[in-house]
Design a protein around this motif. Structure first.
Motif, short mmCIF file in Angstrom:
data_model
loop_
_atom_site.label_atom_id
_atom_site.label_comp_id
_atom_site.label_asym_id
_atom_site.label_seq_id
_atom_site.Cartn_x
_atom_site.Cartn_y
_atom_site.Cartn_z
N LEU A 196 0.99 -1.65 6.08
CA LEU A 196 -0.10 -0.69 6.20
C LEU A 196 -0.48 -0.10 4.85
O LEU A 196 -1.67 0.04 4.52
N PHE A 253 -6.26 -1.12 6.96
CA PHE A 253 -5.60 -0.20 7.88
C PHE A 253 -5.35 1.19 7.29
O PHE A 253 -5.16 2.15 8.05
N THR A 254 -5.33 1.34 5.98
CA THR A 254 -5.12 2.66 5.35
C THR A 254 -5.91 2.72 4.05
O THR A 254 -6.42 1.71 3.56
N LEU A 265 -4.91 6.80 12.29
CA LEU A 265 -3.55 6.31 12.47
C LEU A 265 -2.91 6.92 13.71
O LEU A 265 -3.03 8.13 13.94
N ARG A 305 2.21 4.51 13.35
CA ARG A 305 1.83 4.11 11.99
C ARG A 305 2.07 5.23 10.98
O ARG A 305 2.44 4.96 9.83
#
Length: 390
Positions: free
Chosen positions: A220, A226-227, A362, A366
């Motif tokens: 991640l 995703f981030t 998130l 996560r």
């Protein structure tokens, strides 16, 4: 850590001796002090403060990842000065891995980068080392001339300074002060400050297998899909670079709120805005107000509290703070440390919205995975501190 203690732990002393034995192993230098040795002595010397109670190591304790381990009545947010009552208004940054920050500059991309301190006001380590001794709310020495006299009280300093910087080094206080700062900077460039031996580093060498949660966090962290973590906290673009410092040394305003409780105790008016980069003597652009240097994530899990003003106590809170920019969940709009809605930014203009709003929201799994991954960035000798920071 006791402020008069020169060597905090046996482990630290052994590491120090190993460093110098490697750096000073030729016959012609065996009995001549090197700048790193002089710098080490100076780093731990409380006589460089007005009341002889505080050294560099007081606020940058080597057994606490070179941060200030004291509560100081403000939950560690600010450091207490040599006078026993003065409190700063910023959290002492770690001196670990600071050697890798480039000199302060305005780069070709039109961004300020590098320097030392949260606002980059000193170009390099020597400049940083020269700041606290004459700061009236830190080590409190009245001027460089008085410090030069203090240095000459110590026979080792008299000999070492002359050997390393010339026989006339004490004839000019400016020169002797610069030599002192230079020696400390040399010490801060030793491997002791940057061992690169965390679980993450051992993972890169095939010496550690990450847990499922840590591996999820690693994936991640390095994924822009995703981030947004690596937009600012990755210098080397390879995920497997052996010396990643986890900062690009840029400056950003991420909307940190005022540390109201800290301000109540240090006497700074609550409505006073710390304008960060705009405090730099070379910066007069109002668009830089509220920006602070992106910190290294090395040892981040054991160097609470967080942000330039120490306003957050828990690493998970920090991740949740970032997530509030992307999550529509009402739960994510609450600061878990206060139980209240996140406070407004101390400097509401110039927010790095593009970076902050990159990536999806998130879920808890996560969030926890990112925290687990950041714990793997802890130097091996500080891993025992992780249980103290849950």
């Amino acid at each position: 850590m006791h402020i008069h203690t020169r060597h905090n732990t046996l482990l630290f002393l052994l590491l120090l001796l190993a460093t110098y034995s490697n750096a000073n192993n030729t016959d012609d230098t065996r009995h001549t002090p090197i700048k790193e040795q002089l710098g080490q002595q100076l780093f731990f010397d409380p006589n460089l403060s007005f009341n002889r109670t505080q050294s560099c190591a007081t606020c940058h304790a080597p057994d606490r990842a070179f941060t200030d381990p004291r509560d100081n009545g403000v939950q560690g947010a600010y450091s207490l000065g040599d006078d026993g009552h003065s409190l700063g208004d910023r959290n002492a940054p770690t001196a670990a891995y600071a050697m890798f920050s480039p000199d302060f500059t305005f780069n070709k991309e039109g961004k300020y980068i590098g320097g030392q301190f949260h606002d980059g006001r000193e170009n390099n380590l020597a400049g940083q080392a020269g700041g606290p001794p004459t700061n009236p709310i830190e080590m409190g020495m009245p001027n460089k001339r008085v410090i030069a006299k203090r240095l000459q009280e110590n026979p080792f300093y008299l000999s070492a300074f002359k050997s390393l910087y010339g026989d006339n080094i004490f004839t000019n206080a400016e020169n002797s002060y610069a030599a002192m700062a230079d020696s400390i900077a040399h010490f801060e460039r030793t491997e002791l400050f940057a061992p690169f031996d965390s679980k993450y580093d051992r993972y890169l060498k095939g010496e550690y297998k990450m847990t499922e949660q840590e591996e999820l966090g690693r994936t991640l962290f390095f994924s822009q899909q995703f981030t947004n973590c690596n937009l600012c906290h990755q210098l080397n673009k390879s995920q497997r670079h052996p010396q990643e410092t986890f900062t690009n040394y840029e400056y950003h305003n991420i909307g940190i709120p005022t540390n109201i409780e800290g301000r109540k105790k240090n006497g700074v008016p609550i409505d006073t805005a710390d304008t960060g980069l705009l405090n730099h003597p070379q910066v007069d652009d109002p668009k830089q107000a509220g920006k602070f240097k992106v910190p290294t994530l090395r040892n981040i899990a054991v160097t609470a509290p967080y942000m330039h003003n120490g306003v957050f106590q828990n690493l998970r809170t920090v991740v949740l703070f970032y997530d509030k920019y992307n999550s529509r969940s009402s739960k994510r709009q609450i600061n878990p440390e206060t139980g209240q809605v996140w406070a407004t930014p101390e400097v509401p203009q110039n927010l790095s919205i593009k970076e902050l709003e990159t990536g999806p929201a998130l879920d808890d799994q996560r969030v926890d995975a990112l925290v687990a991954f950041m714990k793997t960035l802890t130097d091996k000798r500080y891993e025992h501190l992780l249980n103290n920071n849950e």
